[in-house]
Design a protein around this motif. Structure first.
Motif, short mmCIF file in Angstrom:
data_model
loop_
_atom_site.label_atom_id
_atom_site.label_comp_id
_atom_site.label_asym_id
_atom_site.label_seq_id
_atom_site.Cartn_x
_atom_site.Cartn_y
_atom_site.Cartn_z
N ARG A 370 0.84 -1.21 0.00
CA ARG A 370 0.00 0.00 0.00
C ARG A 370 0.87 1.26 0.00
O ARG A 370 0.47 2.29 -0.53
N TYR A 371 2.03 1.18 0.66
CA TYR A 371 3.00 2.28 0.65
C TYR A 371 4.26 1.76 -0.02
O TYR A 371 4.61 0.58 0.11
N ARG A 372 4.97 2.66 -0.69
CA ARG A 372 6.26 2.27 -1.26
C ARG A 372 7.35 2.48 -0.21
O ARG A 372 7.46 3.55 0.39
N LEU A 373 8.15 1.46 0.01
CA LEU A 373 9.19 1.49 1.03
C LEU A 373 10.49 2.04 0.45
O LEU A 373 10.99 1.53 -0.56
N LEU A 374 11.03 3.08 1.11
CA LEU A 374 12.32 3.66 0.74
C LEU A 374 13.25 3.50 1.94
O LEU A 374 12.92 3.97 3.03
N ARG A 375 14.40 2.86 1.76
CA ARG A 375 15.30 2.56 2.88
C ARG A 375 16.54 3.44 2.83
O ARG A 375 17.13 3.67 1.76
N LEU A 376 16.95 3.93 4.01
CA LEU A 376 18.24 4.58 4.21
C LEU A 376 18.91 3.82 5.35
O LEU A 376 18.56 4.01 6.51
N ASP A 377 19.87 2.97 5.02
CA ASP A 377 20.42 2.04 6.00
C ASP A 377 21.79 2.44 6.53
O ASP A 377 22.37 1.72 7.34
N ALA A 378 22.31 3.58 6.08
CA ALA A 378 23.63 4.01 6.55
C ALA A 378 23.55 5.45 7.01
O ALA A 378 22.77 6.26 6.47
N ARG A 379 24.32 5.78 8.02
CA ARG A 379 24.37 7.16 8.48
C ARG A 379 25.06 8.04 7.45
O ARG A 379 26.01 7.61 6.77
N ALA A 380 24.57 9.28 7.34
CA ALA A 380 25.15 10.23 6.40
C ALA A 380 26.57 10.59 6.83
O ALA A 380 26.92 10.50 8.01
N ALA A 381 27.38 10.99 5.86
CA ALA A 381 28.76 11.45 6.12
C ALA A 381 29.63 10.37 6.75
O ALA A 381 30.64 10.67 7.39
N GLY A 382 29.23 9.11 6.61
CA GLY A 382 30.07 8.02 7.06
C GLY A 382 30.11 7.78 8.55
O GLY A 382 30.96 7.01 9.03
N ALA A 383 29.24 8.41 9.32
CA ALA A 383 29.22 8.19 10.77
C ALA A 383 28.85 6.74 11.06
O ALA A 383 28.04 6.13 10.36
N VAL A 384 29.44 6.19 12.13
CA VAL A 384 29.23 4.78 12.47
C VAL A 384 28.09 4.66 13.46
O VAL A 384 28.04 5.39 14.45
N PRO A 385 27.13 3.74 13.24
CA PRO A 385 26.05 3.55 14.22
C PRO A 385 26.61 3.16 15.58
O PRO A 385 27.65 2.50 15.67
N PRO A 386 25.93 3.54 16.65
CA PRO A 386 26.44 3.25 17.99
C PRO A 386 26.34 1.76 18.33
O PRO A 386 25.54 1.03 17.75
N ARG A 387 27.17 1.34 19.28
CA ARG A 387 27.15 -0.05 19.75
C ARG A 387 26.17 -0.16 20.90
O ARG A 387 26.22 0.60 21.85
N LEU A 388 25.27 -1.14 20.80
CA LEU A 388 24.22 -1.35 21.81
C LEU A 388 24.66 -2.42 22.79
O LEU A 388 25.20 -3.45 22.40
N GLU A 389 24.40 -2.17 24.08
CA GLU A 389 24.81 -3.11 25.12
C GLU A 389 23.77 -3.15 26.23
O GLU A 389 23.28 -2.10 26.67
N LEU A 390 23.42 -4.35 26.68
CA LEU A 390 22.54 -4.51 27.83
C LEU A 390 23.38 -4.56 29.09
O LEU A 390 24.36 -5.32 29.17
N LEU A 391 23.02 -3.76 30.09
CA LEU A 391 23.74 -3.73 31.35
C LEU A 391 22.87 -4.39 32.42
O LEU A 391 21.86 -3.83 32.86
N ASP A 392 23.22 -5.60 32.80
CA ASP A 392 22.47 -6.39 33.77
C ASP A 392 22.70 -5.81 35.17
O ASP A 392 23.83 -5.82 35.68
N VAL A 393 21.63 -5.29 35.78
CA VAL A 393 21.78 -4.66 37.10
C VAL A 393 21.24 -5.54 38.22
O VAL A 393 21.13 -5.09 39.36
N ARG A 394 20.94 -6.79 37.94
CA ARG A 394 20.48 -7.70 38.99
C ARG A 394 21.57 -7.88 40.04
O ARG A 394 22.74 -8.09 39.72
N ARG A 395 21.15 -7.77 41.30
CA ARG A 395 22.03 -7.95 42.45
C ARG A 395 23.14 -6.91 42.54
O ARG A 395 24.08 -7.06 43.30
#
Length: 729
Positions: A370-395
């Motif tokens: 129903r909609y046309r999908l347009l993808r932009l999968d890279a940050r502009a100007a070559g910036a690197v996507p951030p690294r994601l991390e889960l910080l377990d705070v149990r105990r």
């Protein structure tokens, strides 16, 4: 007395269905009483404003059978044929009275009978002898640069962030007040920018939108944060403006308008107005009229801007299309994104829905073609996507919601010169005041919710009804002085951060710190400049802002959305995490994102960690399909509230019984108490209606509302219908 008289059909601004016929007193007045024009008419025991929807012509009729129009407010239509057509769709789809819908489409100054006279826009321009640069005056230099880039005068709205600096410059004779040629957008052809270089993905997206100009073409511009979606918007807008068209741009929050106004004005020149609830009634009327008369090129606004008349509309852009702020929660509960799609269809223009985290409904529409999908999968100007991390705070020991590993990581980024952003979607000092002696929690006297501690002002505040009372010294139940402030809000966290990092300036951005006019703009400016090293805030901080110095972004309380009774909560949690993550590492320095959680093994968080938003969306869509929830079903929520709980429940029980009796293929869930059972002294119940197809649900809603208005159970009960509900509370 009989004679040839002109009758008009009027949609009266009143909470009643249908239209009403009136007689126009004279032939001269009948010439002005045309569809789209406002009139004042007798209604009940008083008088009301209404909009003419049809002129019925001259007919023999007795004067006493119809009342006369009291006053014709316009000599030309306030609403054109396109707006009347959109209003008719709104009334039908959201099951709202047409008169109230058309009134809602007008700015409040016109609903109150104000004039359609077009205002004169005022602005600023450089005066002769204005200096190129001023020593030690960054804000005045920024204002001078804005005017220099524009190459002429700019209206006040385009310079809101520089208001104080402009007053100082004017006192020194370096800028001057002028009338802005609001018609310039029509008289001077727009010259597209040629010095902007798009990457390959942006070029492909822009080409697709450009090829769709001149007809209805819906696009989903799905781009990760920092991928340059705005540049694609601007390139498409250039195309429309070069042909003399107009563009409507919707944003979810007032907070996003200043930076976009500055960016759009610098790129597109003059001819832009903004429209949002933070403006005065007069300013909103002026913007509305200039747009309606074709005197501006671009309208940039929040939810209600979707109704602004634009005679040369060529493109609609909806930025952050997933945002819940597009849904109106009072009165006619419309969704501005959905209304924008219908408006684009009716007007035959393309619409671009942009997001890094599309709503599941929009993503499903794209997958269904129903909609046309347009993808932009890279940050502009070559910036690197951030690294994601889960910080377990149990105990782990926690210090005001901060774990020791998080504090260490923050210190490392700050010492390396980076900025740290902390997201906590809970304002105030603490979410509850509890008695250690008896366990009593101080609740709002009007709502079934705890009072929030606002320690700086010494107050308890209800965030649902706004009730306040002084912070008590003793428990209201047992009299004990052993009161504990439990939990952490942004106010409390700010104090903790000041103790942990006294050498680094902190900026807190939430509703409490941005009430004063200009406060938000100032805080965002300090955040963007790097003057503030630690940024702390609620959703206001997470949405759409560009903070190039942020190298660490932190989500402090990710678990709240994992176990909510609202089926949309997991989707919103993932969207918020991704939006917060998008604030980190947008310049040349790499970014990190930490998510503090007691549920590190939760499937949704693991999906986010391993596959990003796409993996989460896939999992959530699978769950929705199995549960027959949107986008695989269509919902309407009937809410009822009354001073007595039984009254509200009885009305919805009658509705449920009626639905069971007629067997229309619509499933009723409930009635049940609302998640917040009591608000502002009224008990609240709700009934959820579900159907696999819209053409099953909406005819039934028409029948139901017609019946419901006649039932005695409705006396003393406030009820409302929410089509496509976004908030299940």
């Amino acid at each position: 007395m009989n004679g040839p008289l002109t009758r008009v059909r009027v949609a009266v601004a009143a909470p009643v269905d249908g239209t009403f016929d009136y007689v126009v007193p004279s032939e001269a007045e009948a010439a002005c009483c045309v569809p789209g024009g406002r009139v004042e008419v007798p209604f009940g025991a008083g008088r009301r404003m209404g909009v003419v929807v049809e002129q019925l012509g001259d007919e023999e009729c007795a004067v006493e059978t119809l009342k006369e129009v009291l006053r014709i407010l316009d000599d030309r239509p306030a609403l054109g044929a396109a707006e009347l057509r959109l209003g008719a769709w709104l009334a039908s789809y959201y099951h709202a009275p047409l008169g109230e819908v058309l009134a809602l489409m007008l700015p409040s100054a016109l609903r109150d009978g104000g004039t359609l006279d077009v205002p004169v826009a005022m602005g600023w321009r450089l005066a002769e002898g204005a200096p190129a640069v001023l020593p030690r005056a960054p804000r005045q230099n920024a204002a001078l640069q804005r005017l220099r880039e524009a190459g002429g005068a700019l209206p006040d709205e385009a310079l809101r962030a520089h208001a104080a600096a402009l007053r100082t410059l004017a006192a020194r004779g370096w800028v001057e007040r002028v009338e802005v040629a609001a018609g310039r957008g029509r008289e001077e052809p727009h010259v597209p920018a040629h010095d902007v270089v798009l990457n390959a993905a942006q070029v492909e997206a822009h080409r697709a939108v450009r090829d769709g100009l001149g007809s209805f073409a819906p696009f989903l511009l799905y781009g990760i944060t920092g991928s340059g979606k705005t540049e694609v918007f601007l390139a498409a807008m250039d195309d429309v403006l070069a042909e003399g068209g107009q563009v409507l741009v919707l944003v979810p929050e007032i907070a996003l308008t200043p930076q976009l106004v500055a960016r759009f004005s610098a790129r597109l020149g003059g001819g832009l107005v903004v429209f949002h609830s933070g403006m005065t009634d007069r300013a909103r009327r002026d913007a509305w009229l200039m747009a309606r008369d074709g005197r501006v090129r671009v309208v940039l606004g929040t939810r209600s801007a979707v109704f602004i008349p634009l005679p040369r509309l060529g493109l609609i852009v909806v930025d952050e299309e997933h945002d819940a702020s597009y849904k109106q929660q009072e009165g006619m509960r419309y969704h501005a994104r959905d209304v924008a799609v219908v408006r684009a269809s009716q007007c035959g223009v393309p619409i671009v829905l942009g997001s890094a985290t599309p709503s599941l409904e929009t993503l499903h529409n794209a997958r269904q073609g129903r909609y046309r999908l347009l993808r932009l999968d890279a940050r502009a100007a070559g910036a690197v996507p951030p690294r994601l991390e889960l910080l377990d705070v149990r105990r782990r020991p926690m210090r005001e919601g901060l774990s020791a590993p998080l504090i260490d990581r923050m210190r490392g980024h700050l010492m390396a010169g980076g900025q740290v952003l902390l997201f906590l979607n809970r304002r105030g000092y603490a979410p509850a005041l509890t008695c250690h002696a008896c366990g009593h929690v101080e609740h709002c006297r009007q709502c079934s919710a705890p009072m929030i501690v606002h320690r700086a002002h010494g107050r308890l505040v209800c965030h649902h009804c706004g009730a306040e009372r002084p912070l008590p010294a003793h428990c209201s139940a047992c009299g004990s002085a052993e009161l504990e402030m439990q939990g952490v809000g942004t106010e409390r966290l700010e104090m903790a951060l000041q103790g942990l990092f006294p050498e680094f300036p902190i900026e807190r951005i939430d509703r409490d710190t941005t009430r004063r006019k200009g406060a938000l703009e100032g805080k965002l400016a300090r955040a963007r400049s790097g003057e503030a090293r630690i940024l702390l805030g609620t959703q206001m901080l997470a949405k759409g802002h560009d903070f190039p110095g942020v190298t660490l972004a932190v989500v402090l309380d990710a678990d709240r959305g994992l176990f909510s009774s609202d089926f949309r909560a997991p989707e919103r949690l993932v969207q918020l995490i991704v939006q917060v993550a998008g604030r980190a590492g947008r310049a040349e320095r790499p970014g990190e994102v930490l998510i503090q959680t007691h549920q590190p093994d939760h499937p949704l968080l693991q999906a986010l960690l391993r596959g990003g938003f796409d993996a989460c969306a896939e999992a959530l869509l699978h769950e929705r399909r199995l549960a027959a929830l949107p986008p695989f079903a269509h919902l309407a929520l009937l809410r009822a509230e009354a001073r007595g709980a039984e009254r509200a429940r009885a009305l919805l029980e009658r509705v449920a019984a009626w639905l069971a009796e007629i067997r229309a293929g619509v499933v009723a869930h409930g009635p049940a108490t609302a998640p917040l059972e009591r608000r502002a002294g009224r008990f609240r119940y709700q009934l959820l209606l579900s159907a696999p197809r819209r053409d099953q649900l909406h005819p039934l809603l028409d029948r139901l509302l017609s019946e419901l208005r006649t039932w005695p159970e409705g006396r003393g009960v406030r009820w409302s219908l929410d089509v496509d509900p976004q908030d299940m509370g």
